[in-house]
Design an enzyme around this catalytic site. Structure first.
Site, PDB file in Angstrom:
ATOM      1  N   LYS A  33       1.378  -5.891   8.756  1.00 57.80           N
ATOM      2  CA  LYS A  33       2.622  -5.345   8.202  1.00 57.80           C
ATOM      3  C   LYS A  33       3.243  -4.398   9.220  1.00 57.80           C
ATOM      4  O   LYS A  33       2.547  -3.576   9.824  1.00 57.80           O
ATOM      5  CB  LYS A  33       2.347  -4.614   6.882  1.00 57.80           C
ATOM      6  N   PRO A  88       0.844  -1.199   0.000  1.00 55.64           N
ATOM      7  CA  PRO A  88       0.000   0.000   0.000  1.00 55.64           C
ATOM      8  C   PRO A  88       0.881   1.251   0.000  1.00 55.64           C
ATOM      9  O   PRO A  88       1.835   1.345   0.771  1.00 55.64           O
ATOM     10  CB  PRO A  88      -0.776  -0.110   1.308  1.00 55.64           C
ATOM     11  N   ALA A  98       0.359   5.550  -0.144  1.00 53.92           N
ATOM     12  CA  ALA A  98      -0.596   6.660  -0.124  1.00 53.92           C
ATOM     13  C   ALA A  98      -0.508   7.458  -1.418  1.00 53.92           C
ATOM     14  O   ALA A  98       0.581   7.832  -1.869  1.00 53.92           O
ATOM     15  CB  ALA A  98      -0.320   7.561   1.067  1.00 53.92           C
ATOM     16  N   CYS A 121       3.612   2.381   9.499  1.00 50.87           N
ATOM     17  CA  CYS A 121       3.652   3.728   8.929  1.00 50.87           C
ATOM     18  C   CYS A 121       4.462   4.666   9.834  1.00 50.87           C
ATOM     19  O   CYS A 121       4.169   4.791  11.027  1.00 50.87           O
ATOM     20  CB  CYS A 121       2.244   4.275   8.731  1.00 50.87           C
ATOM     21  N   GLY A 152       7.214  -2.211  -3.060  1.00 49.86           N
ATOM     22  CA  GLY A 152       6.731  -0.848  -2.940  1.00 49.86           C
ATOM     23  C   GLY A 152       7.321   0.040  -4.013  1.00 49.86           C
ATOM     24  O   GLY A 152       6.937  -0.004  -5.181  1.00 49.86           O
ATOM     25  N   ARG A 153       8.312   0.832  -3.648  1.00 49.96           N
ATOM     26  CA  ARG A 153       8.842   1.856  -4.546  1.00 49.96           C
ATOM     27  C   ARG A 153       9.424   1.295  -5.846  1.00 49.96           C
ATOM     28  O   ARG A 153       9.471   2.000  -6.850  1.00 49.96           O
ATOM     29  CB  ARG A 153       9.900   2.681  -3.811  1.00 49.96           C
ATOM     30  N   ASN A 163       9.994  -7.148   2.813  1.00 46.24           N
ATOM     31  CA  ASN A 163       9.786  -5.881   2.099  1.00 46.24           C
ATOM     32  C   ASN A 163      11.025  -5.011   2.296  1.00 46.24           C
ATOM     33  O   ASN A 163      11.517  -4.881   3.409  1.00 46.24           O
ATOM     34  CB  ASN A 163       8.527  -5.196   2.660  1.00 46.24           C
ATOM     35  N   GLY A 164      11.491  -4.428   1.193  1.00 47.88           N
ATOM     36  CA  GLY A 164      12.617  -3.510   1.271  1.00 47.88           C
ATOM     37  C   GLY A 164      13.683  -3.807   0.243  1.00 47.88           C
ATOM     38  O   GLY A 164      14.216  -4.921   0.194  1.00 47.88           O
ATOM     39  N   ASP A 165      13.961  -2.839  -0.622  1.00 43.41           N
ATOM     40  CA  ASP A 165      15.047  -2.925  -1.613  1.00 43.41           C
ATOM     41  C   ASP A 165      14.811  -3.975  -2.681  1.00 43.41           C
ATOM     42  O   ASP A 165      15.758  -4.619  -3.146  1.00 43.41           O
ATOM     43  CB  ASP A 165      16.396  -3.168  -0.922  1.00 43.41           C
TER      44      ASP A 165
END
Length: 380
Positions: free
Chosen positions: A151, A26, A28, A111, A237-238, A213-215
């Site tokens: 999460k 997710p 925003a 968050c 994510g990104r 999650n991450g990288d």
């Protein structure tokens, strides 16, 4: 873990089978229905909505209702909630499930945004394990057969680690899976993710899936994370910002198929244009192009596009204007080696994490913060 084991991996989240074992994180202002629809076109997986405040859901907030909307035929329908009052979160989950609106609920306890943590929400909640357990338990009971996942981050700071305890509590309270963003809230989005911590969580949580999650900037990163940590799936994510075809690459990687090379700029422009169409169809001809502006910059990241043209993409106000700008791009321009790993989205950090006054005085206290949202039920 062998590469063949990774290639055969699938993820079971309660009643949901997620294959490949890939989840859209997710984000925003990003993971709205048009973006989810575009990403889903490239491969199966679990695509989660923007984070929704439980209290706002109960109030029937118009913006929240829009965020809870799904594209026609979207399945499974996945919503992420946050809140720090068990009564409010439980009631919000009950409403979502009772209305038949969702197939999956994710709870956010990671968050780091100031407006969230200073009210005792997001990454602040795991500091209080009894409160955390009450929130997760309330959500699971209200959800019934709909799976609830959790999460979270490593902790608020390195000095206050909470991820292992949060994983164990989630497991004990009936969560269907957990996902760890392997940074602290204080790190925000800066510095490398601590993949070793994902492996430690996997060792601590034995009966439900653990996601990392991450990288994850490329499909090979996902395979490497699973291979190195033993996690059951990945949360992206990104890495997919301006690159929804990453989900195709992930599907190919987990299936053991060759991964396609990065697209030339002409192909990127075609996806950008389709994204714009979806946004205009969803938000209308005025707001749709405005929603596209940030995405346009991400699509162009790494390609040989001059600063003036980038600036104009960031001000686009109509589909016609977008078409004129797209015609100025070199369709044969290739993405330079390594450019897929250029950062997109948030990169700032470290930050000072805001907490409610006195929040650390009694970590065993299970009382929700004063403004946690119970007024949504009482009207007070």
């Amino acid at each position: 873990m062998t590469s063949s084991t990774v290639a055969a991996a699938a993820l079971q989240v309660g009643r949901l089978t997620v294959s490949p074992p890939v989840v859209l994180a997710p984000m925003a202002g990003v993971t709205n229905a048009p973006f989810r629809q575009l990403c889903r076109a490239y491969g199966a997986g679990l695509y989660v909505s923007e984070m929704v405040l439980a209290q706002a859901l109960l109030h029937g907030n118009a913006k929240t209702e829009r965020m809870l909307s799904f594209a026609p035929g979207e399945s499974p329908r996945s919503v992420q909630l946050y809140g720090s009052d068990p009564v409010v979160v439980g009631a919000a989950v009950a409403r979502l499930v009772g209305d038949g609106r969702v197939d999956h609920v994710d709870l956010n306890f990671g968050c780091p945004a100031r407006k969230v943590t200073r009210r005792g929400g997001g990454a602040a909640v795991p500091l209080k394990p009894r409160l955390l357990a009450a929130i997760i338990g309330a959500a699971v009971r209200s959800a019934g057969r709909v799976p609830v996942t959790v999460k979270f981050r490593l902790g608020v700071t390195e000095a206050l680690p909470t991820s292992l305890a949060t994983g164990r509590i989630s497991e004990a309270e009936g969560a269907a899976a957990v996902a760890l963003h392997a940074r602290t809230a204080e790190q925000h989005y800066a510095g490398p993710a601590d993949w070793d911590a994902i492996g430690e969580l996997k060792s601590a949580v034995r009966t439900i899936p653990v996601l990392g999650n991450g990288d994850i900037w490329a499909a090979t990163d996902a395979l490497r994370m699973v291979g190195e940590t033993g996690c059951d799936g990945v949360v992206v994510g990104r890495g997919c910002l301006g690159r929804p075809w990453l989900f195709r690459d992930l599907a190919d990687a987990f299936a053991g198929r060759p991964i396609a090379p990065a697209p030339h700029l002409g192909a990127v422009a075609a996806v950008l244009r389709e994204h714009a169409r979806l946004l205009v169809d969803w938000f209308g001809p005025r707001r749709g192009p405005i929603e596209l502006r940030k995405h346009a910059g991400w699509y162009l990241t790494g390609y040989a596009v001059g600063p003036e043209l980038r600036r104009r993409f960031g001000l686009v106000s109509s589909l016609a204007e977008l078409d004129d700008l797209l015609a100025l791009l070199d369709p044969d321009a290739a993405l330079p080696a390594g450019a897929a790993r250029l950062p997109r989205g948030h990169t700032n950090g470290p930050i000072a994490v805001a907490l409610p006054d006195g929040y650390l005085d009694d970590l065993d206290d299970a009382t929700p913060p004063v403004d946690a949202g119970r007024a949504a039920l009482t009207g007070g």
